[in-house]
Each structure stands twice: as C-alpha cells, then as structure tokens.
Scaffold this motif. Structure first.
Motif, PDB file in Angstrom:
ATOM      1  N   VAL A  60       4.469   7.023   1.899  1.00 29.84           N
ATOM      2  CA  VAL A  60       5.181   5.698   2.339  1.00 29.84           C
ATOM      3  C   VAL A  60       4.611   4.644   1.998  1.00 29.84           C
ATOM      4  N   THR A  61       5.716   3.636   2.055  1.00 27.93           N
ATOM      5  CA  THR A  61       5.152   2.332   1.544  1.00 27.93           C
ATOM      6  C   THR A  61       4.863   1.559   2.766  1.00 27.93           C
ATOM      7  N   ASP A  62       3.529   0.922   3.026  1.00 32.06           N
ATOM      8  CA  ASP A  62       3.213   0.173   4.054  1.00 32.06           C
ATOM      9  C   ASP A  62       3.098  -1.127   3.482  1.00 32.06           C
ATOM     10  N   PHE A  63       3.252  -2.422   4.264  1.00 32.79           N
ATOM     11  CA  PHE A  63       3.218  -3.515   3.814  1.00 32.79           C
ATOM     12  C   PHE A  63       2.696  -4.657   4.995  1.00 32.79           C
ATOM     13  N   ILE A  64       2.858  -4.351   6.105  1.00 27.48           N
ATOM     14  CA  ILE A  64       2.901  -5.503   7.369  1.00 27.48           C
ATOM     15  C   ILE A  64       1.452  -5.128   7.763  1.00 27.48           C
ATOM     16  N   ILE A  65       0.466  -6.050   7.422  1.00 27.18           N
ATOM     17  CA  ILE A  65      -0.978  -6.208   8.026  1.00 27.18           C
ATOM     18  C   ILE A  65      -0.846  -6.560   9.213  1.00 27.18           C
ATOM     19  N   ARG A  66      -1.583  -5.789  10.134  1.00 33.61           N
ATOM     20  CA  ARG A  66      -2.037  -6.200  11.588  1.00 33.61           C
ATOM     21  C   ARG A  66      -3.186  -5.760  12.003  1.00 33.61           C
ATOM     22  N   SER A  67      -3.798  -5.823  13.024  1.00 30.84           N
ATOM     23  CA  SER A  67      -5.154  -5.291  13.510  1.00 30.84           C
ATOM     24  C   SER A  67      -4.995  -3.900  13.595  1.00 30.84           C
ATOM     25  N   GLY A  68      -5.760  -2.978  13.045  1.00 34.73           N
ATOM     26  CA  GLY A  68      -5.480  -1.612  13.093  1.00 34.73           C
ATOM     27  C   GLY A  68      -5.164  -1.135  11.832  1.00 34.73           C
ATOM     28  N   GLY A  69      -4.673  -1.875  10.860  1.00 33.88           N
ATOM     29  CA  GLY A  69      -4.182  -1.226   9.724  1.00 33.88           C
ATOM     30  C   GLY A  69      -2.894  -2.134   9.007  1.00 33.88           C
ATOM     31  N   GLY A  96      10.056   9.552   6.942  1.00 30.46           N
ATOM     32  CA  GLY A  96      10.594  10.858   6.396  1.00 30.46           C
ATOM     33  C   GLY A  96      11.156  10.968   4.950  1.00 30.46           C
ATOM     34  N   VAL A  97      12.246   9.979   4.672  1.00 33.63           N
ATOM     35  CA  VAL A  97      12.510  10.006   3.180  1.00 33.63           C
ATOM     36  C   VAL A  97      11.710   9.519   2.426  1.00 33.63           C
ATOM     37  N   ASP A  98      10.750   8.561   2.873  1.00 35.00           N
ATOM     38  CA  ASP A  98       9.975   8.335   1.635  1.00 35.00           C
ATOM     39  C   ASP A  98       8.812   9.321   1.533  1.00 35.00           C
ATOM     40  N   ARG A  99       8.325  10.194   2.362  1.00 35.58           N
ATOM     41  CA  ARG A  99       7.474  11.301   2.338  1.00 35.58           C
ATOM     42  C   ARG A  99       8.333  12.232   1.657  1.00 35.58           C
ATOM     43  N   ILE A 126       0.844  -1.105  -0.034  1.00 37.89           N
ATOM     44  CA  ILE A 126       0.093  -0.013   0.053  1.00 37.89           C
ATOM     45  C   ILE A 126       1.086   1.404   0.000  1.00 37.89           C
ATOM     46  N   GLU A 127       0.458   2.251  -0.838  1.00 39.82           N
ATOM     47  CA  GLU A 127       1.218   3.508  -0.825  1.00 39.82           C
ATOM     48  C   GLU A 127       0.192   4.594   0.004  1.00 39.82           C
ATOM     49  N   ASN A 128       0.758   5.322   1.024  1.00 38.84           N
ATOM     50  CA  ASN A 128       0.058   5.985   1.915  1.00 38.84           C
ATOM     51  C   ASN A 128       0.597   7.604   1.958  1.00 38.84           C
ATOM     52  N   SER A 129      -0.234   8.349   1.581  1.00 35.17           N
ATOM     53  CA  SER A 129       0.173   9.845   1.301  1.00 35.17           C
ATOM     54  C   SER A 129      -0.356  10.535   2.309  1.00 35.17           C
ATOM     55  N   GLY A 130      -1.068   9.945   3.772  1.00 36.90           N
ATOM     56  CA  GLY A 130      -1.331  10.404   4.808  1.00 36.90           C
ATOM     57  C   GLY A 130      -0.406  10.047   6.181  1.00 36.90           C
TER      58      GLY A 130
END
Length: 145
Positions: A107-116, A98-101, A41-45
């Motif tokens: 930012v690149t997110d990829f670890i699925i866990r409860s809450g997101g 910060g580097v990604d932003r 997932i790519e998250n701009s927030g």
C-alpha cells in the motif's frame, strides 16, 4: 444507500490520493501540504509496517472482511444510520487498501502522524471502528433501559 455512498467516496478519494502520491512524489520525499507533513512510503506489511512481505495475503483478508460485512448487512440484525456509516467507512477502507495489496503487493502511505505514516483508507478504517464502538455502546444502553 448511505453505506454505498460512503464506501464509494472513501475508495475514490483513497485511490486518487495514492495515485497522485505515486505519480508525483518520490519515495521518502517529505513535504508539507496545507499544514500537514506528507511523505511517500510503500508498505508491504500491515499497521506499523509489521509482517512485511505479506501484502497480498492481507489483500485476501480484506476481501474476506468485505464479504463478512456484506453478510452482516444482509442478515439485517444491525440497522441504522450509525452502523451504515461505520460499515461504509470500514468497507471503503478495506477495499482501498485491498486493491493496492492485490495489485501491487503493498500500500502507498503518505500522511505523517504520531505513530506512523498512514493513508486515507487507514483513516477511514479508524473512523469505521470508532463509529462501530459508538454503535455498540448505544445498542448496549438501549438494552439496559
């Protein structure tokens, strides 16, 4: 020295993992690795995908946060292995995201866990906050005695 070692290891692990996810995994593809569910997932927030589109602003906030931590370390009021570890995780996580932003606006997110869905930098930030709380409790207990 511990502060720098932790921060650098967090940054390296975070950036390498994000690079591998961006390179080899399609957006929204879900897979399992070593028993963990992962996706791309790519998250701009920020946390929970709040405030989408403000990625670069959060990148600037990360830079200011890191400057603040270096200032606190320079004053020398907070000392010890626990606070050095906490600050190492916090700075490593802040720089990793910060580097990604600043470079990509997200930012690149990829670890699925409860809450997101999170990344290694997010987990490092959580560890840093946890250690900071422990440091605060231990400091308070020392003053009470």
């Amino acid at each position: 020295m511990l502060f720098y070692v932790i921060a650098i290891l967090v940054i390296m692990a975070d950036q390498l993992s994000k690079y591998l996810i961006r390179t080899y995994i399609d957006i929204d593809q879900v897979f399992t690795l070593w028993g963990m569910k992962l996706t791309h997932i790519e998250n701009s927030g920020m946390a929970g995908s709040l405030f989408q589109g403000y990625g670069r602003l959060f990148g600037i906030a990360a830079v200011l946060f890191v400057i603040g931590v270096f200032y606190l370390r320079r004053t020398g009021e907070m000392k010890g292995t626990l606070i050095d570890s906490s600050f190492g995780f916090l700075v490593g996580g802040a720089i990793g995201n910060g580097v990604d932003r600043l470079l990509f606006g997200q930012v690149t997110d990829f670890i699925i866990r409860s809450g997101g869905v999170l990344n290694l930098a997010d987990h490092a930030l959580e560890m840093g906050v946890f250690l900071l709380i422990i440091y605060g409790v231990v400091s308070w207990l020392k003053k009470v005695r």
